[in-house]
Design a protein around this motif. Structure first.
Motif, PDB file in Angstrom:
ATOM      1  N   ARG A   1       2.317   8.154  -9.960  1.00 26.10           N
ATOM      2  CA  ARG A   1       1.680   7.516 -11.118  1.00 26.10           C
ATOM      3  C   ARG A   1       2.532   6.360 -11.629  1.00 26.10           C
ATOM      4  O   ARG A   1       3.744   6.501 -11.811  1.00 26.10           O
ATOM      5  CB  ARG A   1       1.484   8.546 -12.233  1.00 26.10           C
ATOM      6  CG  ARG A   1       0.961   8.005 -13.533  1.00 26.10           C
ATOM      7  CD  ARG A   1       0.574   9.136 -14.484  1.00 26.10           C
ATOM      8  NE  ARG A   1       1.684   9.963 -14.900  1.00 26.10           N
ATOM      9  CZ  ARG A   1       2.533   9.668 -15.879  1.00 26.10           C
ATOM     10  NH1 ARG A   1       2.394   8.535 -16.540  1.00 26.10           N
ATOM     11  NH2 ARG A   1       3.506  10.504 -16.217  1.00 26.10           N
ATOM     12  N   ILE A   2       1.869   5.227 -11.880  1.00 23.86           N
ATOM     13  CA  ILE A   2       2.491   4.100 -12.582  1.00 23.86           C
ATOM     14  C   ILE A   2       1.716   3.939 -13.883  1.00 23.86           C
ATOM     15  O   ILE A   2       0.513   3.676 -13.850  1.00 23.86           O
ATOM     16  CB  ILE A   2       2.451   2.808 -11.755  1.00 23.86           C
ATOM     17  CG1 ILE A   2       3.261   2.980 -10.464  1.00 23.86           C
ATOM     18  CG2 ILE A   2       3.001   1.646 -12.578  1.00 23.86           C
ATOM     19  CD1 ILE A   2       3.226   1.791  -9.540  1.00 23.86           C
TER      20      ILE A   2
ATOM     21  N   ASN B   1      -2.698   4.521 -15.375  1.00 25.96           N
ATOM     22  CA  ASN B   1      -3.928   4.113 -14.709  1.00 25.96           C
ATOM     23  C   ASN B   1      -3.757   3.661 -13.279  1.00 25.96           C
ATOM     24  O   ASN B   1      -4.723   3.259 -12.647  1.00 25.96           O
ATOM     25  CB  ASN B   1      -4.602   2.996 -15.522  1.00 25.96           C
ATOM     26  CG  ASN B   1      -3.690   1.796 -15.667  1.00 25.96           C
ATOM     27  OD1 ASN B   1      -2.494   1.870 -15.393  1.00 25.96           O
ATOM     28  ND2 ASN B   1      -4.238   0.678 -16.097  1.00 25.96           N
ATOM     29  N   ARG B   2      -2.560   3.700 -12.766  1.00 21.77           N
ATOM     30  CA  ARG B   2      -2.369   3.380 -11.353  1.00 21.77           C
ATOM     31  C   ARG B   2      -1.904   4.651 -10.675  1.00 21.77           C
ATOM     32  O   ARG B   2      -0.763   5.069 -10.846  1.00 21.77           O
ATOM     33  CB  ARG B   2      -1.369   2.244 -11.182  1.00 21.77           C
ATOM     34  CG  ARG B   2      -1.911   0.898 -11.648  1.00 21.77           C
ATOM     35  CD  ARG B   2      -0.856  -0.190 -11.546  1.00 21.77           C
ATOM     36  NE  ARG B   2      -0.429  -0.404 -10.170  1.00 21.77           N
ATOM     37  CZ  ARG B   2       0.567  -1.244  -9.852  1.00 21.77           C
ATOM     38  NH1 ARG B   2       1.224  -1.883 -10.789  1.00 21.77           N
ATOM     39  NH2 ARG B   2       0.899  -1.401  -8.587  1.00 21.77           N
ATOM     40  N   LEU B   3      -2.838   5.228  -9.928  1.00 25.22           N
ATOM     41  CA  LEU B   3      -2.605   6.528  -9.306  1.00 25.22           C
ATOM     42  C   LEU B   3      -2.719   6.422  -7.796  1.00 25.22           C
ATOM     43  O   LEU B   3      -3.612   5.739  -7.283  1.00 25.22           O
ATOM     44  CB  LEU B   3      -3.627   7.547  -9.824  1.00 25.22           C
ATOM     45  CG  LEU B   3      -3.737   7.691 -11.344  1.00 25.22           C
ATOM     46  CD1 LEU B   3      -4.844   8.663 -11.699  1.00 25.22           C
ATOM     47  CD2 LEU B   3      -2.419   8.134 -11.943  1.00 25.22           C
ATOM     48  N   TYR B   4      -1.847   7.113  -7.118  1.00 22.86           N
ATOM     49  CA  TYR B   4      -1.850   7.145  -5.663  1.00 22.86           C
ATOM     50  C   TYR B   4      -1.810   8.611  -5.226  1.00 22.86           C
ATOM     51  O   TYR B   4      -1.013   9.394  -5.751  1.00 22.86           O
ATOM     52  CB  TYR B   4      -0.638   6.401  -5.098  1.00 22.86           C
ATOM     53  CG  TYR B   4      -0.530   4.976  -5.591  1.00 22.86           C
ATOM     54  CD1 TYR B   4       0.222   4.668  -6.724  1.00 22.86           C
ATOM     55  CD2 TYR B   4      -1.197   3.932  -4.936  1.00 22.86           C
ATOM     56  CE1 TYR B   4       0.309   3.368  -7.191  1.00 22.86           C
ATOM     57  CE2 TYR B   4      -1.102   2.634  -5.398  1.00 22.86           C
ATOM     58  CZ  TYR B   4      -0.354   2.348  -6.523  1.00 22.86           C
ATOM     59  OH  TYR B   4      -0.276   1.069  -6.985  1.00 22.86           O
TER      60      TYR B   4
ATOM     61  N   PHE C   1       7.915   4.660  -9.488  1.00 26.37           N
ATOM     62  CA  PHE C   1       6.798   5.300 -10.186  1.00 26.37           C
ATOM     63  C   PHE C   1       7.273   5.887 -11.507  1.00 26.37           C
ATOM     64  O   PHE C   1       8.403   6.330 -11.627  1.00 26.37           O
ATOM     65  CB  PHE C   1       6.197   6.414  -9.330  1.00 26.37           C
ATOM     66  CG  PHE C   1       5.812   5.981  -7.948  1.00 26.37           C
ATOM     67  CD1 PHE C   1       6.431   6.531  -6.839  1.00 26.37           C
ATOM     68  CD2 PHE C   1       4.833   5.025  -7.764  1.00 26.37           C
ATOM     69  CE1 PHE C   1       6.084   6.138  -5.560  1.00 26.37           C
ATOM     70  CE2 PHE C   1       4.471   4.622  -6.491  1.00 26.37           C
ATOM     71  CZ  PHE C   1       5.094   5.180  -5.382  1.00 26.37           C
TER      72      PHE C   1
ATOM     73  N   GLN D   1       0.843  -1.180   0.000  1.00 31.70           N
ATOM     74  CA  GLN D   1       0.000   0.000   0.000  1.00 31.70           C
ATOM     75  C   GLN D   1       0.891   1.248   0.000  1.00 31.70           C
ATOM     76  O   GLN D   1       1.626   1.488   0.947  1.00 31.70           O
ATOM     77  CB  GLN D   1      -0.898   0.002   1.243  1.00 31.70           C
ATOM     78  CG  GLN D   1      -1.813   1.204   1.352  1.00 31.70           C
ATOM     79  CD  GLN D   1      -2.992   1.120   0.399  1.00 31.70           C
ATOM     80  OE1 GLN D   1      -3.224   0.059  -0.192  1.00 31.70           O
ATOM     81  NE2 GLN D   1      -3.713   2.199   0.225  1.00 31.70           N
TER      82      GLN D   1
ATOM     83  N   ARG E   1       0.719  13.285  -6.035  1.00 35.32           N
ATOM     84  CA  ARG E   1       0.251  12.101  -6.738  1.00 35.32           C
ATOM     85  C   ARG E   1       1.437  11.328  -7.290  1.00 35.32           C
ATOM     86  O   ARG E   1       2.363  11.903  -7.853  1.00 35.32           O
ATOM     87  CB  ARG E   1      -0.659  12.489  -7.901  1.00 35.32           C
ATOM     88  CG  ARG E   1      -1.332  11.275  -8.566  1.00 35.32           C
ATOM     89  CD  ARG E   1      -2.054  11.664  -9.837  1.00 35.32           C
ATOM     90  NE  ARG E   1      -1.143  11.783 -10.959  1.00 35.32           N
ATOM     91  CZ  ARG E   1      -1.531  11.968 -12.219  1.00 35.32           C
ATOM     92  NH1 ARG E   1      -2.825  12.087 -12.501  1.00 35.32           N
ATOM     93  NH2 ARG E   1      -0.650  12.079 -13.194  1.00 35.32           N
TER      94      ARG E   1
END
Length: 116
Positions: free
Chosen positions: A98-99, A102-105, A31, A1, A96
């Motif tokens: 980003r990977i 479409n994979r955002l944290y 990332f 996480q 933020r």
């Protein structure tokens, strides 16, 4: 996480400066990019700045020449140096990670208030 924790927000007068920090629980080079967004009162969240894994930096037109994004790899931290702040810069600033696309944290946000 993945956890992202922003800090450095506060109140400042117009023309002043602040430096925001975003500490990541993961190696920031895992990332594709890390960036900053903000949400001004009554408006949608908007892009401010991003730095990709290769070091390329992109900025919103509204902050070019005033804001600067940087990173400290060993500290897994990304910074946003904000100079010549204006009342219109007031808002909640979010970090933020980003990977790909479409994979955002997201972090929890830090409040920046600029008084005139």
């Amino acid at each position: 996480q993945v956890q992202l924790v922003e800090s450095g927000g506060g109140m400042v007068q117009a023309g002043g400066s602040l430096r925001l920090s975003c500490a990541s629980s993961e190696n920031i080079f895992n990332f594709n990019a890390m960036g900053w967004f903000r949400q001004r009162p009554g408006k949608e969240r908007e892009f401010i700045a991003e730095i990709n894994v290769g070091g390329r930096r992109d900025y919103a037109e509204s902050v070019k020449g005033r804001f600067s994004i940087s990173r400290d790899g060993p500290a897994n931290t990304v910074y946003l140096q904000m100079n010549d702040l204006k009342p219109d810069d007031t808002g909640v600033y979010y970090c933020r990670a980003r990977i790909l696309s479409n994979r955002l944290y997201w972090g929890q946000g830090t409040q920046v208030t600029v008084s005139s």
